[in-house]
Design an enzyme around this catalytic site. Structure first.
Site, PDB file in Angstrom:
ATOM      1  N   CYS A  65       3.442 -12.272  12.522  1.00 21.75           N
ATOM      2  CA  CYS A  65       2.942 -12.303  13.894  1.00 21.75           C
ATOM      3  C   CYS A  65       2.951 -10.907  14.500  1.00 21.75           C
ATOM      4  CB  CYS A  65       3.807 -13.222  14.749  1.00 21.75           C
ATOM      5  SG  CYS A  65       3.988 -14.879  14.071  1.00 21.75           S
ATOM      6  N   ARG A 107      -2.648  -7.928  11.192  1.00 17.65           N
ATOM      7  CA  ARG A 107      -1.492  -8.661  10.688  1.00 17.65           C
ATOM      8  C   ARG A 107      -1.827 -10.125  10.406  1.00 17.65           C
ATOM      9  NH1 ARG A 107       3.114  -5.423  12.316  1.00 17.65           N
ATOM     10  NH2 ARG A 107       4.540  -7.161  12.470  1.00 17.65           N
ATOM     11  N   TRP A 151       0.879 -16.311  13.556  1.00 21.62           N
ATOM     12  CA  TRP A 151       0.525 -16.813  12.226  1.00 21.62           C
ATOM     13  C   TRP A 151       1.446 -17.979  11.957  1.00 21.62           C
ATOM     14  CZ3 TRP A 151       2.680 -16.028   6.970  1.00 21.62           C
ATOM     15  CH2 TRP A 151       1.792 -16.438   5.964  1.00 21.62           C
ATOM     16  N   ASN A 157       8.648 -13.603  16.248  1.00 16.16           N
ATOM     17  CA  ASN A 157       8.179 -13.419  14.880  1.00 16.16           C
ATOM     18  C   ASN A 157       9.336 -13.768  13.959  1.00 16.16           C
ATOM     19  OD1 ASN A 157       6.965 -12.642  12.507  1.00 16.16           O
ATOM     20  ND2 ASN A 157       7.178 -10.454  12.865  1.00 16.16           N
ATOM     21  N   GLY A 158       9.144 -14.717  13.040  1.00 11.72           N
ATOM     22  CA  GLY A 158      10.199 -15.091  12.120  1.00 11.72           C
ATOM     23  C   GLY A 158      10.391 -16.592  12.066  1.00 11.72           C
ATOM     24  N   GLU A 175      -4.690  -7.346 -10.581  1.00  9.67           N
ATOM     25  CA  GLU A 175      -4.991  -6.920  -9.217  1.00  9.67           C
ATOM     26  C   GLU A 175      -6.462  -7.131  -8.883  1.00  9.67           C
ATOM     27  OE1 GLU A 175      -4.462  -5.251  -5.370  1.00  9.67           O
ATOM     28  OE2 GLU A 175      -3.185  -6.288  -6.812  1.00  9.67           O
ATOM     29  N   LYS A 200      -7.708  -9.441  -5.757  1.00  9.67           N
ATOM     30  CA  LYS A 200      -8.571  -8.944  -4.687  1.00  9.67           C
ATOM     31  C   LYS A 200      -9.810  -9.823  -4.527  1.00  9.67           C
ATOM     32  CE  LYS A 200      -6.359  -5.655  -2.860  1.00  9.67           C
ATOM     33  NZ  LYS A 200      -5.137  -6.403  -3.153  1.00  9.67           N
ATOM     34  N   GLU A 239      -8.687 -13.165  -2.798  1.00  7.75           N
ATOM     35  CA  GLU A 239      -8.270 -13.127  -1.401  1.00  7.75           C
ATOM     36  C   GLU A 239      -9.387 -12.690  -0.471  1.00  7.75           C
ATOM     37  OE1 GLU A 239      -4.949 -10.527  -0.766  1.00  7.75           O
ATOM     38  OE2 GLU A 239      -5.808  -8.880  -1.917  1.00  7.75           O
ATOM     39  N   HIS A 243      -6.169 -17.748 -26.751  1.00 10.62           N
ATOM     40  CA  HIS A 243      -5.082 -18.731 -26.770  1.00 10.62           C
ATOM     41  C   HIS A 243      -5.316 -19.824 -25.733  1.00 10.62           C
ATOM     42  CE1 HIS A 243      -2.520 -16.638 -29.648  1.00 10.62           C
ATOM     43  NE2 HIS A 243      -2.931 -15.508 -29.082  1.00 10.62           N
ATOM     44  N   LYS A 296      -0.776  -9.663   6.795  1.00 17.26           N
ATOM     45  CA  LYS A 296      -0.537  -8.366   6.173  1.00 17.26           C
ATOM     46  C   LYS A 296       0.810  -8.295   5.481  1.00 17.26           C
ATOM     47  CE  LYS A 296      -1.332  -4.101   5.114  1.00 17.26           C
ATOM     48  NZ  LYS A 296      -2.253  -3.837   3.998  1.00 17.26           N
TER      49      LYS A 296
END
Length: 615
Positions: free
Chosen positions: A2, A27, A75, A104-105, A491, A495, A498, A514, A610
């Site tokens: 947040c 964020r 968030w 926030n938390g 990576e 990317k 997301e 495999h 973020k």
């Protein structure tokens, strides 16, 4: 994570707070709100969705007199992302609410606290843990001689992580704030003071900051600030530091998105990471890697890298260099899994916690677990004064500057530079045979990289744009790599997922046969990293296997290579594992252009934040 901002000064508070929230949009958030006291009455205005929805509401509410207030972008962690769960939340008995809080938390014991408050007659309008904290502060005030004492009493009852800011009708020109295991920073101005979850929120007004620590309360007015201990309310001595970032560093700089800007900043990031960390020598000598932050620590007999997401991929890449160049055995752990295993450490072992923000909850918890076991921890992060930076035995700052886009780009680049320097540093301290020649080659490549990338990035983007137009309709992708290219494949897949919401999987190329090769078909493309190193023949064989199943292939190759794939993407040749610095931005640009072609919100992908500051 947040976004939080609180203000006490002489300017109109609400427009300033909304402006600060806009600078914290990176964020990630699903709702927003502000709280302020005007005419002796508490006002809370909030809205689901983007800041524009909040601004529309504010346009119909007179708030020009308030010079103190708080603001929040949420968030969701507890309760759906709807207006009733948006912050601020009010505290007090029904019809007598006299305070507003932003948070926030996560309050871990909120259910027990809520049960006690319900029994005491408090009513709840949301499903959040934050409203529990709001009523708990109101209860604390009723039990105490002052608001400060009630605020501290309530926070002492709460378990978990929080950064909070509060305004109250009782002291309309004051903002109270506190932190415990969540980021919160004090901004010191002239005739005004700020508190925020990140520096860009108040950067246009001051660069002077105080980094708050866990278990500290701050009281702000327009002309004063003081920091007190949560448990004893005793004054804490704090130093004011000056941040060198300017506002332009946190703005797009003419690029369409922050992510694109940050990809193109990577040449400068590499140069900044090397500045002061390579000893210049004459007569063609190799020079030395300078990491004085680590000089007081021994060279580890084994190194445990702990990280999440993109930082985890950087750690996987760094493992190859640490083992190949320095001869240090390395294990790379996903922080969120490491916490729940049996942490077994050998004598002489050391850990390194990697996090762009320095506040990643799982990585921070893993760091604390490692230290409890008596194992020294190095922090590798980008944010000065962050929790990981403060709690590690030593910290190396990546100096990437603010990264605004939710999708990390230049942060990984900076982490890779520092991991390469760490490998060279340990090699020279261990006097590894041949280390001087390796160091000379590596420093030569690293010094050349900024110019190589500066020249190559525009053409890379053009190729990425063309490929995005050709492959934006794909429903799935494979990303393949071997050796140091395997973490880059992971990576690249991350990317693409997301940003564009296209399903993508990164694989060690040899693992394709495999099982996953069964998925290959004409509308299932593969992105392969096939640069000219000692593993190129193996990578070529894997690509041929994909083509035999009629799967189209995009391949990153070096000049002069003939591979016979549908989409050969030629990038500059860079020697050895440091070729990853060229492959990385190519895959970042590919994902960026795919998302942009599909009309996605590149800088703020859905469901993402973020920094993950809660488990």
């Amino acid at each position: 994570m947040c976004g939080i901002i609180g203000y006490a000064g002489n300017r109109p508070a609400v427009p300033l707070i909304v402006e600060g929230l806009r600078r914290l949009e990176y964020r990630g958030y699903d709702s927003a709100g502000v709280g302020f006291v005007q005419g002796g009455r508490l006002n809370v205005i909030k809205a689901e969705g983007r800041l524009a929805a909040l601004e529309e509401k504010l346009a119909h509410c007179p708030n020009t007199l308030a010079v103190t207030g708080i603001g929040h972008t949420r968030w969701a962690t507890h309760g759906a992302p709807v207006e009733r769960n948006a912050h601020p939340h009010c505290g007090g008995r029904s019809g007598q609410e006299h305070l507003a809080i932003i948070h926030n938390g996560i309050i871990e014991n909120y259910q027990e606290l809520k049960a006690d408050l319900l029994a005491a007659g408090y009513e709840f309008r949301s499903e959040t843990d934050t409203e529990v904290l709001a009523h708990l502060i109101a209860e604390g005030r009723a039990r105490s001689a002052s608001f400060l004492e009630g605020f501290a009493w309530a926070l002492r009852q709460a378990r978990g992580a929080y950064a909070v800011a509060v305004v109250t009708e009782e002291e309309p020109s004051v903002v109270y704030a506190a932190r415990m295991s969540a980021p919160l920073i004090l901004g010191v101005g002239v005739g005004e003071h700020f508190v925020a979850s990140d520096i860009p929120a108040f950067l246009p007004y001051t660069r002077d900051v105080v980094f708050l620590q866990d278990g500290e309360i701050v009281r702000l007015t327009d002309h004063s600030w003081e920091v007190l201990g949560l448990f004893d309310l005793a004054p804490r001595e704090k130093s004011v530091q000056t941040i060198q970032w300017d506002l332009q560093a946190a703005q797009r700089g003419g690029y369409k998105h922050f992510m694109l800007k940050e990809i193109f900043e990577q040449p400068r990031v590499i140069a900044d990471c090397l500045a002061g960390r390579v000893e210049e020598t004459s007569h063609g000598a190799a020079g030395r890697a300078l990491l004085p932050e680590l000089d007081a620590l021994p060279v580890p007999s084994r190194l445990r890298i702990i990280a999440c997401g993109t930082s985890y991929h950087a750690g996987l890449w760094g493992r190859h260099l640490l083992e190949q160049w320095a001869g240090v055995p390395v294990t790379v752990e996903i922080a969120s899994e490491f916490r729940y295993g049996e942490a077994l450490f050998e004598p002489g072992e050391m850990a390194i916690a990697i996090s762009q923000s320095g506040e990643t909850a799982d990585t921070l918890a893993a760091l604390r677990l490692v230290r409890e076991k008596g194992c020294p921890v190095i922090g590798l992060c980008n944010v000065v004064g962050s929790s990981i930076a403060r709690e590690a035995d030593a910290v190396i700052y990546t100096q990437a500057g603010p990264e605004i886009s939710v999708a990390s780009t230049k942060a990984m680049c900076s982490q890779m530079v520092l991991l390469a320097l760490l490998a060279l540093y340990y090699a020279q301290r261990r006097a590894v045979p041949g280390a001087e020649a390796v160091r000379a080659d590596a420093f030569r490549v690293l010094r050349d990289l900024p110019d190589i990338l500066e020249a190559a990035l525009p053409a890379m983007r053009e190729t990425a744009q063309r490929l995005a137009r050709a492959y934006a309709s794909a429903g799935s992708f494979f990303f393949l790599g071997r050796g140091p290219a395997y973490p880059l494949a992971l990576e690249g897949a991350l990317k693409l997922k997301e940003l564009s919401y296209i399903h993508a999987e990164g694989y060690a190329a040899g693992e394709m046969k495999h099982g996953p090769i069964a998925l290959i078909e004409p509308d299932f493309p593969t992105f392969a990293v096939a640069l000219s190193d000692n593993l190129f023949p193996k990578a070529k064989s894997n690509i041929i296997e994909v083509q035999a199943r009629r799967g189209p292939v995009i391949a990153l190759i070096n000049p002069g290579v003939e591979l016979g794939v549908e989409e050969p993407w030629v990038v500059p040749a860079v020697k050895g594992p440091l070729a990853g610095f060229v492959a990385l931005p190519a895959m970042q640009l590919f994902s960026y252009e795919m998302a942009d072609a599909l009309g996605k919100d590149v800088d703020q992908p859905r469901n993402l934040a973020k920094s993950v500051t809660v488990e």
